[in-house]
Design an enzyme around this catalytic site. Structure first.
Site, PDB file in Angstrom:
ATOM      1  N   GLU A  24     -37.571  59.294 -43.162  1.00  0.00           N
ATOM      2  CA  GLU A  24     -36.712  59.569 -44.331  1.00  0.00           C
ATOM      3  C   GLU A  24     -35.465  58.699 -44.254  1.00  0.00           C
ATOM      4  O   GLU A  24     -34.973  58.378 -43.177  1.00  0.00           O
ATOM      5  CB  GLU A  24     -36.351  61.055 -44.403  1.00  0.00           C
ATOM      6  CG  GLU A  24     -35.640  61.634 -43.172  1.00  0.00           C
ATOM      7  CD  GLU A  24     -34.140  61.446 -43.188  1.00  0.00           C
ATOM      8  OE1 GLU A  24     -33.609  61.047 -44.245  1.00  0.00           O
ATOM      9  OE2 GLU A  24     -33.504  61.692 -42.156  1.00  0.00           O
ATOM     10  N   GLU A  43     -26.565  61.642 -47.088  1.00  0.00           N
ATOM     11  CA  GLU A  43     -25.935  62.943 -47.277  1.00  0.00           C
ATOM     12  C   GLU A  43     -25.181  62.963 -48.604  1.00  0.00           C
ATOM     13  O   GLU A  43     -24.522  61.999 -48.980  1.00  0.00           O
ATOM     14  CB  GLU A  43     -24.977  63.235 -46.118  1.00  0.00           C
ATOM     15  CG  GLU A  43     -24.476  64.661 -46.115  1.00  0.00           C
ATOM     16  CD  GLU A  43     -23.927  65.084 -44.778  1.00  0.00           C
ATOM     17  OE1 GLU A  43     -23.185  66.083 -44.730  1.00  0.00           O
ATOM     18  OE2 GLU A  43     -24.255  64.441 -43.770  1.00  0.00           O
ATOM     19  N   LYS A  69     -35.936  53.926 -39.421  1.00  0.00           N
ATOM     20  CA  LYS A  69     -34.736  54.692 -39.752  1.00  0.00           C
ATOM     21  C   LYS A  69     -33.560  54.272 -38.874  1.00  0.00           C
ATOM     22  O   LYS A  69     -32.458  54.015 -39.364  1.00  0.00           O
ATOM     23  CB  LYS A  69     -35.013  56.191 -39.582  1.00  0.00           C
ATOM     24  CG  LYS A  69     -33.799  57.107 -39.763  1.00  0.00           C
ATOM     25  CD  LYS A  69     -33.277  57.062 -41.193  1.00  0.00           C
ATOM     26  CE  LYS A  69     -32.044  57.932 -41.373  1.00  0.00           C
ATOM     27  NZ  LYS A  69     -32.285  59.357 -41.147  1.00  0.00           N
ATOM     28  N   CYS A 128     -25.599  60.960 -38.868  1.00  0.00           N
ATOM     29  CA  CYS A 128     -26.709  60.005 -38.922  1.00  0.00           C
ATOM     30  C   CYS A 128     -26.373  58.662 -38.284  1.00  0.00           C
ATOM     31  O   CYS A 128     -26.987  58.279 -37.289  1.00  0.00           O
ATOM     32  CB  CYS A 128     -27.155  59.802 -40.375  1.00  0.00           C
ATOM     33  SG  CYS A 128     -27.974  61.250 -41.087  1.00  0.00           S
ATOM     34  N   ARG A 184     -19.049  66.489 -38.770  1.00  0.00           N
ATOM     35  CA  ARG A 184     -19.601  65.927 -37.541  1.00  0.00           C
ATOM     36  C   ARG A 184     -19.061  64.520 -37.318  1.00  0.00           C
ATOM     37  O   ARG A 184     -19.143  63.666 -38.180  1.00  0.00           O
ATOM     38  CB  ARG A 184     -21.130  65.889 -37.606  1.00  0.00           C
ATOM     39  CG  ARG A 184     -21.781  67.269 -37.532  1.00  0.00           C
ATOM     40  CD  ARG A 184     -23.277  67.176 -37.705  1.00  0.00           C
ATOM     41  NE  ARG A 184     -23.638  66.737 -39.050  1.00  0.00           N
ATOM     42  CZ  ARG A 184     -24.893  66.489 -39.433  1.00  0.00           C
ATOM     43  NH1 ARG A 184     -25.886  66.603 -38.568  1.00  0.00           N
ATOM     44  NH2 ARG A 184     -25.137  66.121 -40.679  1.00  0.00           N
TER      45      ARG A 184
END
Length: 316
Positions: A29, A33, A87, A143, A213
């Protein structure tokens, strides 16, 4: 990842390989966000990775994504290794673009150039592009930092660590952006910062989310608190999460009220409504009209016209 049980053969587990028992389809994927629905319905590419046996897995994934494929989304069929790396490699490249332009901001500050203008010039080259190359405080979140470190770790596992050397510098540049803002505060406040009141606009790692985060804004706020300043943080969505992780900081819901009696204002998360706040509404509230615009999105002329000392990263 798609796992299909059974090979259609009457076999015993102890006498057949994994490939005979299952077919594996790897579908990484690439969701951003705050844009997950849009990226699910209209992705810029689909990546499908398969092993030697792929007929059933590929057919099922093609059926699952039929509408998206028919709408023109490019589909790349590859092997497991490339699909798994895709990814982490994509996010590592995005992180590289961010750190590159932030490294250029360091050079611009030393030379007197304007990094926003430099980024615009580079962005006109179609091989480079402007998207994702915005100078500022650097990247955070769940990420990019994780995938960058994961890619570096995987390169080390494969004994090709030097190939990821550029990514180690990407991470180092990113860390320096936070340190740079912290180092600018004593310069603005005349040296000793103990007891000074600092207002921080932004707690989330990026706008339109409550995610904190690895938030650059909160990292800076906490570092300034540890130096003895009184830090008040405001954010439209992320205050509840910030309070749990950084209870020693002060918090305010309203960005105008948060600036009351401030010796310095720091703009650290690029929420759109911050750049629309009239600086004249703040001038009489603060102790000293000084702002460091780490996002580079406030209108410098408006703030200076309202009597503020305005500084941004990578430009005068």
């Amino acid at each position: 990842m798609l796992l299909l049980g059974g090979s259609g053969r009457d076999t015993q587990f102890g006498t057949c390989s994994v490939e005979e028992l299952v077919e594996v389809g790897w579908n990484p994927e690439f969701l951003r966000e705050s844009f997950a629905i849009e990226d699910t319905l209209r992705p810029d590419r689909l990546v499908l990775g398969f092993g030697p046996s792929r007929s059933r897995a590929e057919a099922m994934l093609r059926e699952a994504f039929e509408k998206i494929i028919d709408a023109g989304t490019p589909m790349i069929v590859t092997d497991w290794a490339a699909a798994e790396l895709a990814k982490g490699a994509a996010n590592s490249f995005l992180a590289t673009k961010i750190s590159f332009v932030n490294a250029m901001a360091e050079v611009c500050e030393a030379s007197g150039a304007n990094v926003e203008q430099l980024a615009g010039i580079l962005g006109h080259d179609h091989r480079i592009g402007r998207r994702g190359m915005r100078p500022g405080l650097g990247f955070g979140g769940g990420c990019l930092p994780k995938d960058l470190r994961g890619f570096i770790a995987r390169a080390d596992e494969l004994d090709v660590g030097p190939a990821a050397g550029i990514l180690r510098e990407v991470e180092a540049v990113n860390a320096r952006r936070r340190e740079r803002v912290v180092s600018m505060v004593p310069q603005e406040l005349g040296g000793d910062v103990r007891g000074k009141r600092i207002t921080v606009w932004g707690a989330a790692f990026k706008p339109e989310t409550d995610d904190i985060r690895d938030s650059p804004a909160l990292a800076v706020a906490q570092s300034l608190h540890d130096l003895g300043t009184c830090v008040t943080v405001t954010d439209p969505k992320a205050l509840d999460n910030a309070r749990k992780l950084h209870p020693a900081l002060d918090y305010a819901d309203d960005p105008i009220a948060a600036a009351q009696d401030a010796d310095l204002l720091l703009h650290l998360t690029e929420w759109p409504h911050y750049r629309h706040i009239d600086p004249t509404r703040l001038t009489s509230r603060v102790a000293n009209p000084k702002v460091i615009d780490a996002c580079g999105t406030l209108n410098a002329d408006d703030w200076r016209g309202a009597g503020w000392s305005y500084r941004a990263l990578g430009r005068l």
